[in-house]
Scaffold this motif. Sequence first.
Motif, PDB file in Angstrom:
ATOM      1  N   ASP A  39      11.832  13.913   8.846  1.00  0.00           N
ATOM      2  CA  ASP A  39      10.955  13.322   9.857  1.00  0.00           C
ATOM      3  C   ASP A  39      11.749  12.450  10.820  1.00  0.00           C
ATOM      4  O   ASP A  39      11.548  12.481  12.027  1.00  0.00           O
ATOM      5  CB  ASP A  39       9.852  12.475   9.205  1.00  0.00           C
ATOM      6  CG  ASP A  39       8.856  13.296   8.419  1.00  0.00           C
ATOM      7  OD1 ASP A  39       8.701  14.498   8.712  1.00  0.00           O
ATOM      8  OD2 ASP A  39       8.240  12.725   7.493  1.00  0.00           O
ATOM      9  N   ARG A  40      12.660  11.640  10.266  1.00  0.00           N
ATOM     10  CA  ARG A  40      13.472  10.751  11.093  1.00  0.00           C
ATOM     11  C   ARG A  40      14.402  11.557  12.010  1.00  0.00           C
ATOM     12  O   ARG A  40      14.569  11.236  13.184  1.00  0.00           O
ATOM     13  CB  ARG A  40      14.277   9.786  10.217  1.00  0.00           C
ATOM     14  CG  ARG A  40      13.429   8.645   9.659  1.00  0.00           C
ATOM     15  CD  ARG A  40      14.290   7.583   9.009  1.00  0.00           C
ATOM     16  NE  ARG A  40      14.668   7.903   7.648  1.00  0.00           N
ATOM     17  CZ  ARG A  40      13.878   7.760   6.582  1.00  0.00           C
ATOM     18  NH1 ARG A  40      12.659   7.288   6.735  1.00  0.00           N
ATOM     19  NH2 ARG A  40      14.292   8.062   5.382  1.00  0.00           N
ATOM     20  N   ASP A  60       0.847  -1.191   0.000  1.00  0.00           N
ATOM     21  CA  ASP A  60       0.000   0.000   0.000  1.00  0.00           C
ATOM     22  C   ASP A  60       0.886   1.246   0.000  1.00  0.00           C
ATOM     23  O   ASP A  60       1.610   1.514   0.944  1.00  0.00           O
ATOM     24  CB  ASP A  60      -0.903  -0.005   1.246  1.00  0.00           C
ATOM     25  CG  ASP A  60      -1.844   1.186   1.287  1.00  0.00           C
ATOM     26  OD1 ASP A  60      -1.865   1.960   0.309  1.00  0.00           O
ATOM     27  OD2 ASP A  60      -2.544   1.335   2.295  1.00  0.00           O
ATOM     28  N   ASP A  61       0.833   1.992  -1.089  1.00  0.00           N
ATOM     29  CA  ASP A  61       1.675   3.189  -1.175  1.00  0.00           C
ATOM     30  C   ASP A  61       0.922   4.457  -0.790  1.00  0.00           C
ATOM     31  O   ASP A  61       1.375   5.564  -1.044  1.00  0.00           O
ATOM     32  CB  ASP A  61       2.288   3.328  -2.569  1.00  0.00           C
ATOM     33  CG  ASP A  61       1.234   3.449  -3.663  1.00  0.00           C
ATOM     34  OD1 ASP A  61       0.031   3.414  -3.340  1.00  0.00           O
ATOM     35  OD2 ASP A  61       1.625   3.589  -4.832  1.00  0.00           O
ATOM     36  N   THR A  62      -0.250   4.300  -0.157  1.00  0.00           N
ATOM     37  CA  THR A  62      -0.991   5.483   0.290  1.00  0.00           C
ATOM     38  C   THR A  62      -0.468   5.979   1.640  1.00  0.00           C
ATOM     39  O   THR A  62      -0.779   7.079   2.051  1.00  0.00           O
ATOM     40  CB  THR A  62      -2.503   5.194   0.416  1.00  0.00           C
ATOM     41  OG1 THR A  62      -2.698   4.150   1.369  1.00  0.00           O
ATOM     42  CG2 THR A  62      -3.090   4.803  -0.926  1.00  0.00           C
ATOM     43  N   GLN A  63       0.318   5.139   2.342  1.00  0.00           N
ATOM     44  CA  GLN A  63       0.906   5.559   3.603  1.00  0.00           C
ATOM     45  C   GLN A  63       2.034   6.553   3.317  1.00  0.00           C
ATOM     46  O   GLN A  63       2.890   6.290   2.472  1.00  0.00           O
ATOM     47  CB  GLN A  63       1.480   4.359   4.365  1.00  0.00           C
ATOM     48  CG  GLN A  63       0.438   3.356   4.781  1.00  0.00           C
ATOM     49  CD  GLN A  63      -0.447   3.919   5.880  1.00  0.00           C
ATOM     50  OE1 GLN A  63       0.011   4.678   6.709  1.00  0.00           O
ATOM     51  NE2 GLN A  63      -1.710   3.556   5.850  1.00  0.00           N
ATOM     52  N   PRO A  64       2.026   7.689   4.007  1.00  0.00           N
ATOM     53  CA  PRO A  64       3.107   8.651   3.749  1.00  0.00           C
ATOM     54  C   PRO A  64       4.444   8.076   4.206  1.00  0.00           C
ATOM     55  O   PRO A  64       4.533   7.486   5.281  1.00  0.00           O
ATOM     56  CB  PRO A  64       2.716   9.872   4.578  1.00  0.00           C
ATOM     57  CG  PRO A  64       1.745   9.383   5.590  1.00  0.00           C
ATOM     58  CD  PRO A  64       1.091   8.155   5.010  1.00  0.00           C
ATOM     59  N   GLU A  65       5.442   8.210   3.368  1.00  0.00           N
ATOM     60  CA  GLU A  65       6.768   7.697   3.694  1.00  0.00           C
ATOM     61  C   GLU A  65       7.493   8.725   4.544  1.00  0.00           C
ATOM     62  O   GLU A  65       7.416   9.923   4.301  1.00  0.00           O
ATOM     63  CB  GLU A  65       7.542   7.445   2.396  1.00  0.00           C
ATOM     64  CG  GLU A  65       8.807   6.676   2.622  1.00  0.00           C
ATOM     65  CD  GLU A  65       9.451   6.262   1.308  1.00  0.00           C
ATOM     66  OE1 GLU A  65      10.670   6.401   1.213  1.00  0.00           O
ATOM     67  OE2 GLU A  65       8.715   5.839   0.410  1.00  0.00           O
ATOM     68  N   LYS A  66       8.196   8.239   5.555  1.00  0.00           N
ATOM     69  CA  LYS A  66       8.947   9.153   6.409  1.00  0.00           C
ATOM     70  C   LYS A  66      10.149   9.691   5.645  1.00  0.00           C
ATOM     71  O   LYS A  66      10.889   8.950   5.024  1.00  0.00           O
ATOM     72  CB  LYS A  66       9.406   8.447   7.678  1.00  0.00           C
ATOM     73  CG  LYS A  66       8.276   8.156   8.611  1.00  0.00           C
ATOM     74  CD  LYS A  66       8.803   7.917   9.981  1.00  0.00           C
ATOM     75  CE  LYS A  66       7.608   7.717  10.880  1.00  0.00           C
ATOM     76  NZ  LYS A  66       7.803   8.215  12.183  1.00  0.00           N
ATOM     77  N   THR A  67      10.330  10.997   5.733  1.00  0.00           N
ATOM     78  CA  THR A  67      11.477  11.626   5.089  1.00  0.00           C
ATOM     79  C   THR A  67      12.650  11.632   6.061  1.00  0.00           C
ATOM     80  O   THR A  67      12.495  11.353   7.253  1.00  0.00           O
ATOM     81  CB  THR A  67      11.149  13.080   4.706  1.00  0.00           C
ATOM     82  OG1 THR A  67      10.939  13.835   5.914  1.00  0.00           O
ATOM     83  CG2 THR A  67       9.903  13.161   3.826  1.00  0.00           C
ATOM     84  N   ASP A  68      13.821  11.976   5.545  1.00  0.00           N
ATOM     85  CA  ASP A  68      14.985  12.101   6.419  1.00  0.00           C
ATOM     86  C   ASP A  68      14.720  13.154   7.489  1.00  0.00           C
ATOM     87  O   ASP A  68      15.117  12.984   8.637  1.00  0.00           O
ATOM     88  CB  ASP A  68      16.227  12.479   5.612  1.00  0.00           C
ATOM     89  CG  ASP A  68      16.765  11.308   4.799  1.00  0.00           C
ATOM     90  OD1 ASP A  68      16.408  10.153   5.111  1.00  0.00           O
ATOM     91  OD2 ASP A  68      17.543  11.552   3.861  1.00  0.00           O
TER      92      ASP A  68
END
Length: 195
Positions: free
Chosen positions: A17-18, A7-15
């Motif tokens: 965000d980490r 599922d690619d609807t979940q926002p991916e954490k960016t650098d």
Amino acid sequence: MKINLLDDTQPEKTDGDRISALFFKSRNVVITGEINDKLAQRTVTHLLALAEESDDPINVYISSPGGHVESGDMVHDVIKFIRPKVRTIGSGWVASAGALIFVGAEKENRYCLPNTRFLLHQPSGGIGGQATDMMIQADQIRIMRERFDQLFAEATGQTPEKIAADTARDFWLKASEAQDYGLVGHIISGIDQLS
């Protein structure tokens, strides 16, 4: 509940965000710029969250020209309110409401870097409106001034009268002068010197 790993609807954490998440848990809080309600809300939220997480010490780094007194009061009081030991570390300049936050820590937990400068002065405010309102505002500034004199006297070991006299005009202190005055507990040049 079934989770679809594709599922690619979940926002991916960016650098970013980490890094933000990692910094949040580092037990370091940074206060820079003008002291206002947004900065106070963000700082107090961070302090309370860290206090919930553990009783380990929290480091609050401050470089600020000051700002809104009541916002500074909020952070100052929460530093004293929470259970973990809070160490304040001044860097750059620590002025006005920034100095108010700085002295929220106990003297032995107040540090600064060698080139830090401090500025203490009497509270000020714009007075305007009807004559009766101006009288009320002037009285509130007088009350705030007396509270500042008492608070900084307790924090430094000076008398309220000395604080009042010294801060009648802008009162600048370099790191060694701030230490002699009782504002700073320790001048440090490296993180290993925090205790």
